[in-house]
Scaffold this motif. Structure first.
Motif, PDB file in Angstrom:
ATOM      1  N   HIS A   6      73.111 -30.013 -10.681  1.00 48.68           N
ATOM      2  CA  HIS A   6      72.745 -30.895 -10.425  1.00 48.68           C
ATOM      3  C   HIS A   6      73.935 -32.129 -10.625  1.00 48.68           C
ATOM      4  O   HIS A   6      74.670 -31.676 -10.295  1.00 48.68           O
ATOM      5  CB  HIS A   6      72.287 -30.360 -12.274  1.00 48.68           C
ATOM      6  N   PHE A   7      73.084 -33.091 -10.579  1.00 48.07           N
ATOM      7  CA  PHE A   7      74.607 -34.206 -10.440  1.00 48.07           C
ATOM      8  C   PHE A   7      74.013 -34.820 -11.845  1.00 48.07           C
ATOM      9  O   PHE A   7      72.914 -35.073 -12.422  1.00 48.07           O
ATOM     10  CB  PHE A   7      74.283 -35.319  -9.299  1.00 48.07           C
ATOM     11  N   ALA A   8      74.763 -35.131 -12.893  1.00 53.92           N
ATOM     12  CA  ALA A   8      74.522 -35.729 -14.415  1.00 53.92           C
ATOM     13  C   ALA A   8      74.126 -36.784 -14.829  1.00 53.92           C
ATOM     14  O   ALA A   8      73.343 -37.265 -15.526  1.00 53.92           O
ATOM     15  CB  ALA A   8      76.425 -36.210 -14.476  1.00 53.92           C
ATOM     16  N   LEU A   9      74.311 -38.013 -13.808  1.00 54.57           N
ATOM     17  CA  LEU A   9      73.468 -39.440 -14.054  1.00 54.57           C
ATOM     18  C   LEU A   9      72.919 -39.282 -13.368  1.00 54.57           C
ATOM     19  O   LEU A   9      72.365 -40.036 -12.316  1.00 54.57           O
ATOM     20  CB  LEU A   9      74.451 -40.318 -13.589  1.00 54.57           C
ATOM     21  N   HIS A  10      71.755 -38.226 -12.819  1.00 55.75           N
ATOM     22  CA  HIS A  10      70.597 -38.405 -12.526  1.00 55.75           C
ATOM     23  C   HIS A  10      69.536 -37.591 -13.022  1.00 55.75           C
ATOM     24  O   HIS A  10      69.192 -36.096 -14.012  1.00 55.75           O
ATOM     25  CB  HIS A  10      71.339 -37.251 -11.076  1.00 55.75           C
ATOM     26  N   PRO A  11      68.013 -38.429 -12.724  1.00 57.21           N
ATOM     27  CA  PRO A  11      67.026 -37.659 -14.256  1.00 57.21           C
ATOM     28  C   PRO A  11      66.686 -36.543 -13.598  1.00 57.21           C
ATOM     29  O   PRO A  11      65.973 -35.611 -14.671  1.00 57.21           O
ATOM     30  CB  PRO A  11      66.278 -39.591 -13.580  1.00 57.21           C
ATOM     31  N   ALA A  12      66.392 -36.782 -12.522  1.00 58.07           N
ATOM     32  CA  ALA A  12      65.614 -35.242 -12.090  1.00 58.07           C
ATOM     33  C   ALA A  12      66.547 -34.162 -12.291  1.00 58.07           C
ATOM     34  O   ALA A  12      65.746 -33.219 -12.980  1.00 58.07           O
ATOM     35  CB  ALA A  12      65.397 -35.320 -10.256  1.00 58.07           C
ATOM     36  N   SER A  13      68.112 -33.889 -12.568  1.00 59.91           N
ATOM     37  CA  SER A  13      68.752 -33.256 -12.975  1.00 59.91           C
ATOM     38  C   SER A  13      68.606 -33.317 -13.809  1.00 59.91           C
ATOM     39  O   SER A  13      68.623 -32.040 -14.561  1.00 59.91           O
ATOM     40  CB  SER A  13      70.083 -33.057 -12.137  1.00 59.91           C
ATOM     41  N   ARG A  14      68.311 -33.970 -14.594  1.00 61.52           N
ATOM     42  CA  ARG A  14      68.812 -34.365 -16.622  1.00 61.52           C
ATOM     43  C   ARG A  14      67.262 -33.649 -16.866  1.00 61.52           C
ATOM     44  O   ARG A  14      67.260 -32.679 -18.039  1.00 61.52           O
ATOM     45  CB  ARG A  14      68.687 -35.366 -17.245  1.00 61.52           C
ATOM     46  N   GLN A  15      66.245 -33.503 -16.270  1.00 64.45           N
ATOM     47  CA  GLN A  15      64.656 -32.834 -16.380  1.00 64.45           C
ATOM     48  C   GLN A  15      64.451 -30.933 -16.805  1.00 64.45           C
ATOM     49  O   GLN A  15      64.743 -30.801 -17.912  1.00 64.45           O
ATOM     50  CB  GLN A  15      63.614 -33.329 -15.715  1.00 64.45           C
ATOM     51  N   ALA A  16      65.724 -31.358 -15.660  1.00 65.94           N
ATOM     52  CA  ALA A  16      65.993 -29.931 -15.286  1.00 65.94           C
ATOM     53  C   ALA A  16      66.690 -28.764 -16.309  1.00 65.94           C
ATOM     54  O   ALA A  16      66.152 -27.789 -16.706  1.00 65.94           O
ATOM     55  CB  ALA A  16      66.606 -28.922 -14.382  1.00 65.94           C
ATOM     56  N   ARG A  17      68.255 -29.231 -16.365  1.00 64.58           N
ATOM     57  CA  ARG A  17      68.595 -29.153 -17.662  1.00 64.58           C
ATOM     58  C   ARG A  17      68.236 -29.427 -18.754  1.00 64.58           C
ATOM     59  O   ARG A  17      68.168 -27.946 -19.776  1.00 64.58           O
ATOM     60  CB  ARG A  17      69.790 -30.256 -18.210  1.00 64.58           C
ATOM     61  N   THR A  69      63.319 -25.948  -6.129  1.00 66.21           N
ATOM     62  CA  THR A  69      64.093 -26.937  -5.891  1.00 66.21           C
ATOM     63  C   THR A  69      63.347 -27.918  -6.500  1.00 66.21           C
ATOM     64  O   THR A  69      61.636 -28.164  -6.272  1.00 66.21           O
ATOM     65  CB  THR A  69      64.350 -27.509  -4.559  1.00 66.21           C
ATOM     66  N   GLY A  70      63.507 -28.965  -6.847  1.00 64.17           N
ATOM     67  CA  GLY A  70      62.974 -30.106  -7.324  1.00 64.17           C
ATOM     68  C   GLY A  70      62.233 -29.910  -9.485  1.00 64.17           C
ATOM     69  O   GLY A  70      62.274 -29.272  -9.293  1.00 64.17           O
ATOM     70  N   ALA A  71      63.010 -31.373  -9.486  1.00 60.84           N
ATOM     71  CA  ALA A  71      62.297 -31.279 -11.410  1.00 60.84           C
ATOM     72  C   ALA A  71      60.883 -30.972 -11.991  1.00 60.84           C
ATOM     73  O   ALA A  71      60.958 -29.885 -12.431  1.00 60.84           O
ATOM     74  CB  ALA A  71      62.759 -32.578 -11.629  1.00 60.84           C
ATOM     75  N   ARG A  72      60.333 -31.127 -10.844  1.00 58.91           N
ATOM     76  CA  ARG A  72      58.562 -31.101 -11.424  1.00 58.91           C
ATOM     77  C   ARG A  72      58.696 -29.183 -11.079  1.00 58.91           C
ATOM     78  O   ARG A  72      58.347 -29.042 -12.200  1.00 58.91           O
ATOM     79  CB  ARG A  72      57.897 -31.470 -11.072  1.00 58.91           C
ATOM     80  N   ALA A  73      58.770 -28.568  -9.672  1.00 58.55           N
ATOM     81  CA  ALA A  73      59.113 -27.194  -9.669  1.00 58.55           C
ATOM     82  C   ALA A  73      59.672 -26.433 -10.358  1.00 58.55           C
ATOM     83  O   ALA A  73      59.088 -25.008 -11.350  1.00 58.55           O
ATOM     84  CB  ALA A  73      59.495 -26.913  -7.928  1.00 58.55           C
ATOM     85  N   ILE A  74      60.985 -26.781 -11.196  1.00 59.48           N
ATOM     86  CA  ILE A  74      62.369 -26.091 -12.176  1.00 59.48           C
ATOM     87  C   ILE A  74      61.129 -26.491 -13.130  1.00 59.48           C
ATOM     88  O   ILE A  74      61.158 -25.316 -14.412  1.00 59.48           O
ATOM     89  CB  ILE A  74      63.444 -26.493 -11.808  1.00 59.48           C
TER      90      ILE A  74
END
Length: 229
Positions: A6-17, A69-74
């Motif tokens: 993930h990348f910290a300032l990345h909305p998709a990454s934050r969704q997954a987290r 891969t991807g916020a929605r799938a995760i």
């Protein structure tokens, strides 16, 4: 053991987290920077995902290694993996509404807000592409105000964004809003209804790692980590 790139300032990454934390799933987080392709972590990341964009979840199940891969799938994968701590309501209408709002954030909000504000203030800074364009920021902020007004309208009628229960919709909106809040882009005095909702979201244990994020070259406003801001 699961690994999330993930990348910290990345909305998709934050969704997954957030989704993985809400489901109480143990995950090792591996930060990657999409704008520093020569770094070791990124080279390792490229070996496991064809998309080359975070977030990517590596899970090991009895049948072998799985790459999601991807916020929605995760988020959907995390929710479907266990009936405990559901991220979607049993009611099919509320489930559909949660997915609609998550898609709203992935598509409409990303194009109208993130592609302007986050690009100018984060991507250009990290990639060394110069200073932010104030005209582009004004356009992004005008769009942001429209979206925030819509969220307030929804919350005036509901306990949570999609209905009676915390859901993938709240996770999606919180992920985007938290990035913008980190950048000091939201004047919470103008959005009291949304502020009440965000205070509830910030108080959830799944949000604590995000509130502790530190990104080189950026300093979050003082209220960012305050649960009673």
């Amino acid at each position: 053991m699961r690994t999330l790139y993930h990348f910290a300032l990345h909305p998709a990454s934050r969704q997954a987290r957030i989704a993985l934390a809400e489901k109480k799933l143990k995950v090792t987080e591996s930060p990657v920077n999409p704008w520093q392709l020569d770094k070791g972590d990124w080279k390792e990341f490229e070996k496991v995902t064809p998309e080359g964009v975070p977030p990517t979840l590596i899970d090991v199940i009895p049948s072998g290694k799985v790459v999601i891969t991807g916020a929605r799938a995760i988020c959907e994968y995390a929710n479907d993996g266990s009936t405990r701590h559901p991220l979607l309501a049993e009611d099919i209408v509320e489930r559909a509404e949660a997915r609609r709002l998550a898609d709203w954030m992935d598509q409409k909000f990303t194009q109208e807000v993130d592609a302007l504000i986050l690009h100018e203030k984060v991507e250009k800074s990290v990639a060394g592409l110069g200073s932010a364009d104030t005209a582009v920021l004004r356009e992004g902020r005008a769009a942001l105000a429209q979206h925030l007004g819509y969220f307030c309208w929804l919350l005036d009628q509901r306990d949570w964004l999609a209905g009676r229960y915390f859901s993938l919709a709240d996770i999606a909106v919180a992920a985007h809003i938290s990035c913008l809040d980190f950048l000091g882009e939201i004047n919470w005095r103008d959005w009291p209804t949304l502020k009440d909702w965000y205070q509830k979201v910030k108080s959830r244990p799944s949000m604590r790692p995000l509130l502790n994020d530190r990104v080189p070259g950026f300093r979050a406003p003082r209220h960012y980590t305050d649960l009673d801001f």
